[in-house]
Design a protein around this motif. Structure first.
Motif, PDB file in Angstrom:
ATOM      1  N   VAL A   1     -35.528 -30.745 -33.688  1.00  0.00           N
ATOM      2  CA  VAL A   1     -35.669 -32.179 -33.456  1.00  0.00           C
ATOM      3  C   VAL A   1     -37.116 -32.495 -33.099  1.00  0.00           C
ATOM      4  O   VAL A   1     -37.783 -31.739 -32.383  1.00  0.00           O
ATOM      5  CB  VAL A   1     -34.739 -32.683 -32.325  1.00  0.00           C
ATOM      6  CG1 VAL A   1     -33.285 -32.649 -32.775  1.00  0.00           C
ATOM      7  CG2 VAL A   1     -34.915 -31.878 -31.043  1.00  0.00           C
TER       8      VAL A   1
ATOM      9  N   VAL B   1     -39.005 -32.110 -40.531  1.00  0.00           N
ATOM     10  CA  VAL B   1     -39.251 -33.207 -39.595  1.00  0.00           C
ATOM     11  C   VAL B   1     -40.691 -33.655 -39.720  1.00  0.00           C
ATOM     12  O   VAL B   1     -41.560 -32.912 -40.193  1.00  0.00           O
ATOM     13  CB  VAL B   1     -38.960 -32.791 -38.140  1.00  0.00           C
ATOM     14  CG1 VAL B   1     -37.485 -32.545 -37.935  1.00  0.00           C
ATOM     15  CG2 VAL B   1     -39.775 -31.555 -37.746  1.00  0.00           C
TER      16      VAL B   1
ATOM     17  N   VAL C   1     -31.674 -39.104 -31.364  1.00  0.00           N
ATOM     18  CA  VAL C   1     -31.994 -37.928 -32.176  1.00  0.00           C
ATOM     19  C   VAL C   1     -31.161 -36.736 -31.736  1.00  0.00           C
ATOM     20  O   VAL C   1     -30.566 -36.019 -32.555  1.00  0.00           O
ATOM     21  CB  VAL C   1     -33.502 -37.590 -32.086  1.00  0.00           C
ATOM     22  CG1 VAL C   1     -33.796 -36.289 -32.833  1.00  0.00           C
ATOM     23  CG2 VAL C   1     -34.341 -38.731 -32.654  1.00  0.00           C
TER      24      VAL C   1
ATOM     25  N   GLU D   1     -31.383 -25.618 -35.447  1.00  0.00           N
ATOM     26  CA  GLU D   1     -31.616 -27.044 -35.614  1.00  0.00           C
ATOM     27  C   GLU D   1     -32.963 -27.373 -34.968  1.00  0.00           C
ATOM     28  O   GLU D   1     -33.391 -26.704 -34.023  1.00  0.00           O
ATOM     29  CB  GLU D   1     -30.495 -27.832 -34.943  1.00  0.00           C
ATOM     30  CG  GLU D   1     -29.150 -27.668 -35.634  1.00  0.00           C
ATOM     31  CD  GLU D   1     -28.021 -28.293 -34.843  1.00  0.00           C
ATOM     32  OE1 GLU D   1     -27.658 -29.435 -35.144  1.00  0.00           O
ATOM     33  OE2 GLU D   1     -27.510 -27.613 -33.934  1.00  0.00           O
TER      34      GLU D   1
ATOM     35  N   ARG E   1     -27.528 -35.982 -32.886  1.00  0.00           N
ATOM     36  CA  ARG E   1     -27.259 -35.401 -34.190  1.00  0.00           C
ATOM     37  C   ARG E   1     -27.095 -33.881 -34.119  1.00  0.00           C
ATOM     38  O   ARG E   1     -26.656 -33.258 -35.088  1.00  0.00           O
ATOM     39  CB  ARG E   1     -28.383 -35.751 -35.166  1.00  0.00           C
ATOM     40  CG  ARG E   1     -28.589 -37.253 -35.354  1.00  0.00           C
ATOM     41  CD  ARG E   1     -29.671 -37.559 -36.356  1.00  0.00           C
ATOM     42  NE  ARG E   1     -29.324 -37.068 -37.691  1.00  0.00           N
ATOM     43  CZ  ARG E   1     -30.127 -37.166 -38.745  1.00  0.00           C
ATOM     44  NH1 ARG E   1     -31.331 -37.718 -38.618  1.00  0.00           N
ATOM     45  NH2 ARG E   1     -29.750 -36.699 -39.924  1.00  0.00           N
ATOM     46  N   VAL E   2     -27.457 -33.284 -33.003  1.00  0.00           N
ATOM     47  CA  VAL E   2     -27.392 -31.834 -32.854  1.00  0.00           C
ATOM     48  C   VAL E   2     -25.939 -31.386 -32.777  1.00  0.00           C
ATOM     49  O   VAL E   2     -25.151 -31.925 -31.994  1.00  0.00           O
ATOM     50  CB  VAL E   2     -28.173 -31.389 -31.605  1.00  0.00           C
ATOM     51  CG1 VAL E   2     -27.993 -29.886 -31.366  1.00  0.00           C
ATOM     52  CG2 VAL E   2     -29.653 -31.743 -31.744  1.00  0.00           C
TER      53      VAL E   2
ATOM     54  N   ARG F   1     -36.616 -37.078 -37.861  1.00  0.00           N
ATOM     55  CA  ARG F   1     -36.692 -36.418 -36.561  1.00  0.00           C
ATOM     56  C   ARG F   1     -35.637 -35.337 -36.345  1.00  0.00           C
ATOM     57  O   ARG F   1     -35.598 -34.734 -35.275  1.00  0.00           O
ATOM     58  CB  ARG F   1     -36.609 -37.465 -35.437  1.00  0.00           C
ATOM     59  CG  ARG F   1     -37.842 -38.369 -35.392  1.00  0.00           C
ATOM     60  CD  ARG F   1     -37.828 -39.269 -34.167  1.00  0.00           C
ATOM     61  NE  ARG F   1     -39.018 -40.111 -34.108  1.00  0.00           N
ATOM     62  CZ  ARG F   1     -40.158 -39.757 -33.533  1.00  0.00           C
ATOM     63  NH1 ARG F   1     -40.272 -38.574 -32.966  1.00  0.00           N
ATOM     64  NH2 ARG F   1     -41.175 -40.587 -33.516  1.00  0.00           N
ATOM     65  N   TYR F   2     -34.801 -35.098 -37.315  1.00  0.00           N
ATOM     66  CA  TYR F   2     -33.781 -34.054 -37.184  1.00  0.00           C
ATOM     67  C   TYR F   2     -33.711 -33.269 -38.481  1.00  0.00           C
ATOM     68  O   TYR F   2     -33.742 -33.845 -39.574  1.00  0.00           O
ATOM     69  CB  TYR F   2     -32.416 -34.641 -36.877  1.00  0.00           C
ATOM     70  CG  TYR F   2     -31.295 -33.621 -36.972  1.00  0.00           C
ATOM     71  CD1 TYR F   2     -30.996 -32.777 -35.904  1.00  0.00           C
ATOM     72  CD2 TYR F   2     -30.564 -33.479 -38.147  1.00  0.00           C
ATOM     73  CE1 TYR F   2     -29.988 -31.823 -36.005  1.00  0.00           C
ATOM     74  CE2 TYR F   2     -29.553 -32.530 -38.258  1.00  0.00           C
ATOM     75  CZ  TYR F   2     -29.273 -31.697 -37.186  1.00  0.00           C
ATOM     76  OH  TYR F   2     -28.292 -30.745 -37.295  1.00  0.00           O
ATOM     77  N   SER F   3     -33.608 -31.948 -38.358  1.00  0.00           N
ATOM     78  CA  SER F   3     -33.459 -31.112 -39.547  1.00  0.00           C
ATOM     79  C   SER F   3     -32.766 -29.812 -39.146  1.00  0.00           C
ATOM     80  O   SER F   3     -32.575 -29.519 -37.957  1.00  0.00           O
ATOM     81  CB  SER F   3     -34.826 -30.820 -40.181  1.00  0.00           C
ATOM     82  OG  SER F   3     -34.672 -30.095 -41.389  1.00  0.00           O
TER      83      SER F   3
END
Length: 239
Positions: A22, A237, A57, A20, A60-61, A9-11
């Motif tokens: 999500v 994601v 999620v 970024e 993580r940003v 769910r994060y990249s």
């Protein structure tokens, strides 16, 4: 129930509009009738669980590019109020000034209101719509997108970016190229998704995909305003 996508769910996208991204979870797409889409199955009616998952999620940003893209299995309006507030808080905390989100045509007026809210916090918001194609008859009679507006210029009044779906039976080099060129003319960015096998009755057409790869892809792969997803997880994601 354990979330099957919790690790997907994060990249971070490092090329073409670095940002970024999500993949959040909402309470369900309100249209849910697109013939080619099984993406809408990623939802939950438990708003507390959604809020907890989405907050994890978003934690993580980092704000490394000052730009965040938020996607979910429908429209941004399917995210609960707490998640919207968390998105704003993350943007403020991590000095993110650009936000991209997606929505169905049916929520176009909500999109205008949401953009105004984000803008009031110093966040420039860009809304993306999945048109799939500007060929209105094909889009509505076959793909069943639920976009009754046939004029691309009117669609562009509400949305800044557009997603296209290519690699389908009935598409040609000319129609695929025309869709991309209309997108570039009227929208800030174009995202081309190549159809892949999923759980629906719509299948990718390998001959059309070969045409795309030979005649379309080389002309747009280096265009900074065009994202091309040969597979739906190319942004890092999803699953």
């Amino acid at each position: 129930m354990e979330d099957a996508l919790k690790d997907c769910r994060y990249s971070v996208i490092t090329e073409k509009n670095p940002r970024e991204i999500v993949l959040l979870r909402g309470n369900g797409c309100k249209w849910k009738r697109c013939r080619f889409c099984d993406y809408h199955m990623d939802f939950s009616k438990n708003e507390q669980d959604n809020a907890i998952l989405n907050r994890n999620v978003l934690s993580r940003v980092t704000g490394r590019y000052g730009c965040l893209e938020v996607i979910n299995s429908g429209s941004i309006v399917d995210l609960n109020r707490q998640t919207i507030e968390d998105i704003i808080q993350v943007c403020k905390t991590q000095n993110i000034t650009r936000l991209h989100f997606e929505s169905h045509w049916m929520h176009r007026r909500d999109v205008v209101a949401l953009k105004a809210i984000f803008n009031s916090f110093g966040i420039t918001a860009k809304a993306k719509i999945g048109v799939e194609t500007f060929e209105h008859t094909f889009r509505e009679s076959y793909l069943n997108k639920g976009i009754l507006e046939s004029d691309p210029k009117i669609i562009a009044k509400y949305f800044d970016e557009v997603c296209l779906l290519q690699g389908l039976t009935g598409q040609t080099e000319d129609t695929m190229r025309r869709d991309i060129e209309i997108g570039l003319q009227l929208f800030d960015r174009v995202c081309v998704n190549i159809m892949i096998e999923n759980k629906t009755q719509v299948h990718p057409d390998q001959k059309v995909i070969e045409i795309f790869m030979k005649s379309i892809y080389p002309n747009y792969r280096d265009n900074p305003r065009v994202d091309i997803l040969l597979h739906n997880t190319d942004f890092g994601v999803g699953k």
